[in-house]
Motif scaffolding. Structure first.
Motif, PDB file in Angstrom:
ATOM      1  N   ARG A 166      23.808 -12.924 -13.692  1.00  0.00           N
ATOM      2  CA  ARG A 166      24.309 -11.809 -12.882  1.00  0.00           C
ATOM      3  C   ARG A 166      25.438 -12.206 -11.951  1.00  0.00           C
ATOM      4  N   MET A 167      25.465 -13.466 -11.519  1.00  0.00           N
ATOM      5  CA  MET A 167      26.442 -13.882 -10.526  1.00  0.00           C
ATOM      6  C   MET A 167      27.885 -13.655 -10.962  1.00  0.00           C
ATOM      7  N   PRO A 168      28.286 -14.061 -12.194  1.00  0.00           N
ATOM      8  CA  PRO A 168      29.677 -13.805 -12.593  1.00  0.00           C
ATOM      9  C   PRO A 168      30.019 -12.317 -12.593  1.00  0.00           C
ATOM     10  N   ARG A 169      29.062 -11.487 -13.047  1.00  0.00           N
ATOM     11  CA  ARG A 169      29.312 -10.048 -13.057  1.00  0.00           C
ATOM     12  C   ARG A 169      29.420  -9.496 -11.634  1.00  0.00           C
ATOM     13  N   LEU A 170      28.522  -9.988 -10.759  1.00  0.00           N
ATOM     14  CA  LEU A 170      28.579  -9.545  -9.367  1.00  0.00           C
ATOM     15  C   LEU A 170      29.870  -9.983  -8.693  1.00  0.00           C
ATOM     16  N   GLU A 171      30.293 -11.209  -9.007  1.00  0.00           N
ATOM     17  CA  GLU A 171      31.561 -11.689  -8.443  1.00  0.00           C
ATOM     18  C   GLU A 171      32.735 -10.853  -8.949  1.00  0.00           C
ATOM     19  N   LYS A 172      32.681 -10.471 -10.224  1.00  0.00           N
ATOM     20  CA  LYS A 172      33.732  -9.626 -10.775  1.00  0.00           C
ATOM     21  C   LYS A 172      33.737  -8.259 -10.097  1.00  0.00           C
ATOM     22  N   GLU A 173      32.520  -7.680  -9.953  1.00  0.00           N
ATOM     23  CA  GLU A 173      32.430  -6.385  -9.276  1.00  0.00           C
ATOM     24  C   GLU A 173      32.901  -6.479  -7.828  1.00  0.00           C
ATOM     25  N   LEU A 174      32.540  -7.585  -7.170  1.00  0.00           N
ATOM     26  CA  LEU A 174      32.978  -7.785  -5.792  1.00  0.00           C
ATOM     27  C   LEU A 174      34.496  -7.885  -5.710  1.00  0.00           C
ATOM     28  N   ALA A 175      35.092  -8.612  -6.673  1.00  0.00           N
ATOM     29  CA  ALA A 175      36.549  -8.731  -6.691  1.00  0.00           C
ATOM     30  C   ALA A 175      37.202  -7.363  -6.914  1.00  0.00           C
ATOM     31  N   GLU A 176      36.599  -6.552  -7.805  1.00  0.00           N
ATOM     32  CA  GLU A 176      37.140  -5.216  -8.055  1.00  0.00           C
ATOM     33  C   GLU A 176      37.029  -4.337  -6.805  1.00  0.00           C
ATOM     34  N   VAL A 177      35.871  -4.443  -6.129  1.00  0.00           N
ATOM     35  CA  VAL A 177      35.694  -3.656  -4.911  1.00  0.00           C
ATOM     36  C   VAL A 177      36.700  -4.082  -3.840  1.00  0.00           C
ATOM     37  N   LYS A 178      36.893  -5.405  -3.711  1.00  0.00           N
ATOM     38  CA  LYS A 178      37.871  -5.900  -2.746  1.00  0.00           C
ATOM     39  C   LYS A 178      39.277  -5.418  -3.088  1.00  0.00           C
ATOM     40  N   ASN A 179      39.583  -5.418  -4.393  1.00  0.00           N
ATOM     41  CA  ASN A 179      40.896  -4.958  -4.830  1.00  0.00           C
ATOM     42  C   ASN A 179      41.089  -3.476  -4.520  1.00  0.00           C
ATOM     43  N   LYS A 180      40.026  -2.675  -4.804  1.00  0.00           N
ATOM     44  CA  LYS A 180      40.098  -1.243  -4.499  1.00  0.00           C
ATOM     45  C   LYS A 180      40.222  -1.015  -2.995  1.00  0.00           C
ATOM     46  N   LEU A 181      39.470  -1.817  -2.234  1.00  0.00           N
ATOM     47  CA  LEU A 181      39.535  -1.690  -0.786  1.00  0.00           C
ATOM     48  C   LEU A 181      40.924  -2.038  -0.265  1.00  0.00           C
ATOM     49  N   ALA A 182      41.508  -3.101  -0.839  1.00  0.00           N
ATOM     50  CA  ALA A 182      42.861  -3.485  -0.426  1.00  0.00           C
ATOM     51  C   ALA A 182      43.869  -2.389  -0.777  1.00  0.00           C
ATOM     52  N   ASN A 183      43.715  -1.810  -1.998  1.00  0.00           N
ATOM     53  CA  ASN A 183      44.612  -0.721  -2.397  1.00  0.00           C
ATOM     54  C   ASN A 183      44.422   0.496  -1.502  1.00  0.00           C
ATOM     55  N   ALA A 184      43.132   0.803  -1.205  1.00  0.00           N
ATOM     56  CA  ALA A 184      42.870   1.947  -0.325  1.00  0.00           C
ATOM     57  C   ALA A 184      43.451   1.713   1.059  1.00  0.00           C
ATOM     58  N   ARG A 185      43.319   0.480   1.538  1.00  0.00           N
ATOM     59  CA  ARG A 185      43.868   0.161   2.855  1.00  0.00           C
ATOM     60  C   ARG A 185      45.393   0.251   2.838  1.00  0.00           C
ATOM     61  N   GLN A 186      45.990  -0.235   1.734  1.00  0.00           N
ATOM     62  CA  GLN A 186      47.445  -0.155   1.611  1.00  0.00           C
ATOM     63  C   GLN A 186      47.897   1.307   1.555  1.00  0.00           C
ATOM     64  N   SER A 187      47.145   2.111   0.776  1.00  0.00           N
ATOM     65  CA  SER A 187      47.478   3.534   0.689  1.00  0.00           C
ATOM     66  C   SER A 187      47.326   4.209   2.050  1.00  0.00           C
ATOM     67  N   ALA A 188      46.242   3.831   2.756  1.00  0.00           N
ATOM     68  CA  ALA A 188      46.015   4.415   4.079  1.00  0.00           C
ATOM     69  C   ALA A 188      47.125   4.013   5.043  1.00  0.00           C
ATOM     70  N   ASP A 189      47.532   2.734   4.978  1.00  0.00           N
ATOM     71  CA  ASP A 189      48.619   2.279   5.842  1.00  0.00           C
ATOM     72  C   ASP A 189      49.920   2.993   5.502  1.00  0.00           C
ATOM     73  N   SER A 190      50.171   3.167   4.185  1.00  0.00           N
ATOM     74  CA  SER A 190      51.384   3.865   3.766  1.00  0.00           C
ATOM     75  C   SER A 190      51.357   5.325   4.214  1.00  0.00           C
ATOM     76  N   GLU A 191      50.182   5.951   4.031  1.00  0.00           N
ATOM     77  CA  GLU A 191      50.056   7.353   4.463  1.00  0.00           C
ATOM     78  C   GLU A 191      50.191   7.455   5.979  1.00  0.00           C
ATOM     79  N   LYS A 192      49.613   6.496   6.676  1.00  0.00           N
ATOM     80  CA  LYS A 192      49.709   6.487   8.133  1.00  0.00           C
ATOM     81  C   LYS A 192      51.162   6.332   8.571  1.00  0.00           C
ATOM     82  N   ALA A 193      51.886   5.430   7.895  1.00  0.00           N
ATOM     83  CA  ALA A 193      53.303   5.244   8.216  1.00  0.00           C
ATOM     84  C   ALA A 193      54.087   6.525   7.942  1.00  0.00           C
ATOM     85  N   GLY A 194      53.760   7.182   6.798  1.00  0.00           N
ATOM     86  CA  GLY A 194      54.441   8.432   6.477  1.00  0.00           C
ATOM     87  C   GLY A 194      54.163   9.513   7.509  1.00  0.00           C
TER      88      GLY A 194
END
Length: 203
Positions: free
Chosen positions: A91-119
């Protein structure tokens, strides 16, 4: 001599502690596979922790179960090592992959939020600038209107004054004409020669 002995003894006792370093037991476990339903049967191989097996049957008396591993080998392993849940090693490799995906989505969401905030901040700045310009234009127009009203008031006052002056001039002119006519009427008879009256006597 005793002092030297104590020094050697302390050094020998301290040496293991000086060379000791923190380590961890590797998470790579396995269980033996036997040819029969107990450990009296010969070992035909081993199954690593987390490896997927196909359960064929279980022997409750001996506590062993017959399985087929991923290599196609059929044998018996202890039932307590068999579980429905995948092991952490799987399970660990799958969990690490899911965690990486969640972190990536979170980073994208944060970037989108920052971009929207700047706009939004930029849009707000533009709106504030427009409001400031409108307020300035309103102030200028208000000042112009006040100045125009003041000028109109002065012009009306001047016009009223001119009307009064004109009426006064008319009155003075009329009075002058009337006075002149009266004076002329009084002077004219004294200037004109009088006709002598003929004495008409009785014959």
């Amino acid at each position: 001599m005793k002092k030297l002995f104590y020094m050697v003894l302390v050094t020998m006792l301290a040496a293991p502690a000086a060379f000791a370093q923190d380590r961890y037991i590797a998470d790579k476990l396995f269980t033996y596979m036997h040819s029969g339903p107990n450990n009296q049967y010969r070992i035909i191989g081993s199954v690593d922790a987390g490896e997927k097996v196909n359960l064929l049957q279980s022997n409750k008396e001996t506590g062993y179960s017959e399985v087929v591993d991923e290599k196609g080998r059929k044998g018996w392993v202890q039932t307590r090592f068999i579980t429905r849940q995948e092991s952490m090693a799987t399970r660990m490799p799958r969990l690490e992959k899911e965690l990486a995906e969640v972190k990536n989505k979170l980073a994208n969401a944060r970037q989108s939020a920052d971009s929207e905030k700047a706009g939004l901040a930029e849009s707000l700045e533009v709106r504030n600038k427009q409001i400031s310009e409108l307020e300035k234009n309103y102030s200028d127009i208000s000042n112009q209107l006040t100045a125009s009203q003041e000028e109109v008031r002065k012009l009306r006052a001047k016009l009223d004054t001119q009307k009064d002056d004109l009426l006064l001039k008319y009155f003075m002119y009329g009075g002058g004409v009337a006075g002149g006519g009266l004076l002329f009427g009084l002077i004219l008879p004294s200037i004109m020669p009088r006709r002598k009256r003929k004495n008409s006597g009785w014959v």
